[in-house]
Each structure stands twice: as structure tokens, then as C-alpha cells.
Design an enzyme around this catalytic site. Sequence first.
Site, PDB file in Angstrom:
ATOM      1  N   GLU A  35       0.901  -1.405   0.067  1.00  0.00           N
ATOM      2  CA  GLU A  35       0.023  -0.057  -0.012  1.00  0.00           C
ATOM      3  C   GLU A  35       0.851   1.273   0.036  1.00  0.00           C
ATOM      4  O   GLU A  35       0.582   2.299  -0.643  1.00  0.00           O
ATOM      5  CB  GLU A  35      -0.977  -0.017   1.285  1.00  0.00           C
ATOM      6  CG  GLU A  35      -1.955  -0.904   1.111  1.00  0.00           C
ATOM      7  CD  GLU A  35      -2.904  -0.830  -0.010  1.00  0.00           C
ATOM      8  OE1 GLU A  35      -3.029   0.261  -0.717  1.00  0.00           O
ATOM      9  OE2 GLU A  35      -3.695  -1.766  -0.576  1.00  0.00           O
ATOM     10  N   TYR A 115      -6.451   6.210   4.783  1.00  0.00           N
ATOM     11  CA  TYR A 115      -6.648   5.239   3.728  1.00  0.00           C
ATOM     12  C   TYR A 115      -5.663   3.994   4.000  1.00  0.00           C
ATOM     13  O   TYR A 115      -6.181   2.868   3.895  1.00  0.00           O
ATOM     14  CB  TYR A 115      -6.108   5.760   2.406  1.00  0.00           C
ATOM     15  CG  TYR A 115      -6.102   4.698   1.415  1.00  0.00           C
ATOM     16  CD1 TYR A 115      -7.182   3.762   0.864  1.00  0.00           C
ATOM     17  CD2 TYR A 115      -4.647   4.322   0.968  1.00  0.00           C
ATOM     18  CE1 TYR A 115      -6.869   2.861   0.045  1.00  0.00           C
ATOM     19  CE2 TYR A 115      -4.486   3.048   0.221  1.00  0.00           C
ATOM     20  CZ  TYR A 115      -5.548   2.349  -0.376  1.00  0.00           C
ATOM     21  OH  TYR A 115      -5.288   1.341  -1.187  1.00  0.00           O
ATOM     22  N   ASP A 133      -9.524   5.250  -1.660  1.00  0.00           N
ATOM     23  CA  ASP A 133      -8.643   5.896  -2.394  1.00  0.00           C
ATOM     24  C   ASP A 133      -8.949   6.473  -3.504  1.00  0.00           C
ATOM     25  O   ASP A 133     -10.286   6.741  -3.776  1.00  0.00           O
ATOM     26  CB  ASP A 133      -7.578   4.832  -2.896  1.00  0.00           C
ATOM     27  CG  ASP A 133      -8.110   3.685  -3.940  1.00  0.00           C
ATOM     28  OD1 ASP A 133      -9.328   3.866  -4.087  1.00  0.00           O
ATOM     29  OD2 ASP A 133      -7.103   2.992  -4.597  1.00  0.00           O
TER      30      ASP A 133
END
Length: 341
Positions: A35, A115, A133
Site C-alpha cells: 500500500e 486510507y 483511494d
Amino acid sequence: MPHPSAAELLAWYDRSARRLGWRGQTDPYRIWVSEVMLQQTTVATVGPRYARFMARFPDVEALAAADWGELAEEWAGLGYYARARNLHAAAKAIAAGGFPADSAGWRALPGIGPYTAAAIGAIALGEPVVPLDGNVERVMSRLFAVETPLPAARPELGRLAQSFAAQLVVRERPGDFAQALFDLGATICTPKSPTCVLCPWRADCRGAALGIAATLPRKAPKAARTALHGVHFAVTDANGQLLLVRRPESGLLGGMLGLPGTPWRATPWKDEEALGHAPLPGLSWTPRPGIASHGFTHRDLSMRVLAAEVPDLPNWAERATMEQATRSLPTAMRKLLALLG
């Protein structure tokens, strides 16, 4: 229109999921690294770099034990280097105190925003949270025909995304649902020319029904970009070693190796004033033709190079061959190396 069925999206995902190196696992370390890498970097770029990173730092203990130079070298070319500094700091915190048990705990670590914490929470920890996102923002804005421009629309889009957690299938498969949204935005509900005919939610999409899906999400006007200028110094010795310095920890390319040079400022540098920042005194500097241009998020950087040769580099200097530098320096610095021929 009724609330779209998460089960329909998950059925599509089960048939069409992208095959990515970090999929199909729940190791929080691997999910976290993927991520962080994917922030502001394309999936195509991250794929091979993720595999290489994991081979070098296979677990959080290995990453925490690495010195900054090792991580900086591995991160070179991925950009947004503050991500790597925060990754390193958070790895040390985790190695000392263990992995957080929930997304709230992840939020307390350096560099972990809403996020990233939600993505780890959903995919690695099974929390019924829906990460927001750019892909998910786009899907939600079209699905519910939200015409408020970004970034003002973000809280509403977040609430709409999280509303899917009311459906049992999302609570049972939160990680798959999050990744299904990512894939839908990346492959069908794309920024330009969305392939609505293939979308599993086409019948429930208010944007499509109104004929405005392709125009969403609305965006506020972009701020003007700032122009920056710099002059850098390429010093090589008789063995072809290039003098390098490590940039300050804060600011653009913080903590990364590069060619020494002036600060980056809004007005161009004249050679005579730039020479006040030369790394070694008394050398004969030769301007190399051309300008190296590099774009940051809101800034455009233009750099020139002055070159000089010395018999030997000083003992204090960090150094690399041109081949090593081309492989390990950040992209902006590689563009400077290209001016050296």
C-alpha cells in the site's frame, strides 16, 4: 434506485480479480508495504519493485534492522521519498512493540493515514472498513452521482463507501470487497472512457442513468505549479568515481543521495553565485549543455550541471561509479547524470 449489491461486485471480482504479488495473503507487513509503494506509483511500476523489496527485506525485523542507506537505495526511482522514511520509522516501532491489532493502532504509526490504515484493517485484519483511494472515490462519485467537486466531496464519498459495510457479505469479506473496488476503478470505472457496459453495477449506477458518469468526479481547479531552479556539481576522480552527498532529511528527496548543488529556488542561478555552493574549492568547472527537468507533485524543477575532475576524491566523500549511480539514485538525479554523456 436501490443500494447496489456488494454481492454482485464480489461475484465479478471472483471472476476478474487482477493477479498481483501482494494479493491472496493477509500478512500485515506485506499488505502495508504494497500500500505504501502504491501511493502515487502505478501498479505496473510497483509489481517488480515489490518483489525485489520483499527479497531484500522479507519481514518487518529485516526492514527495521536495515540502515537508511540500504532502504534509500532500494527505494530509488519510486519517488515520494518521505514514504520510505516513514516506512523505516514505523518498521522500527513495530519491531519494538509488535504489529497494531486494528486500523486505529496503525493510524498511530509514522506515515499511516486513514486510507492506508483502512486498507490494512480490511485486507490483513478483516475489519469491516472500506478504504477510500482515488479509485474508490471515482466509483462512489459515479455510482451515487455526487457532483460536489473534490476534495470537498471526500467526506461524503467516504460515508457512501462505508455504507456498504451494512451488507453482511462485506462484513464477511471486507478485504475482498476493498480490493474489488480497487479493481473496478482501475480496470472498468477508469478516469477516462469508462467501460460501463462491462460494469457489474451498471444497472444501479446513477451517474450512468443520468449520462454524466464519465464527467465524474468533479474536481476543483488545480493550483498553479511552482517553478524551481538548481545547479548541481559533478565531480569525478581518475577512477571514474562520482562524488555524492546525502540531502537533508526534510524537503524534496529528503535523505537521498545525489549530486551536490545549490538549494532549489524560484529564480534561476547564475554560475558565479552557484559556485558559492560548490563542494570543493578551486576547481575549474565546465558547464554541461542541456537542462534536466523533473516534476514533483506541485513543482517543476529545472537543473543544470557543472562538471570538474580531480585526481582523488576526499576521504569524507560518498562516492559511486556512474553505473552504480545510474542504478541507485533518485530519478531526478539520474536525469542530471544523463547530461554528463
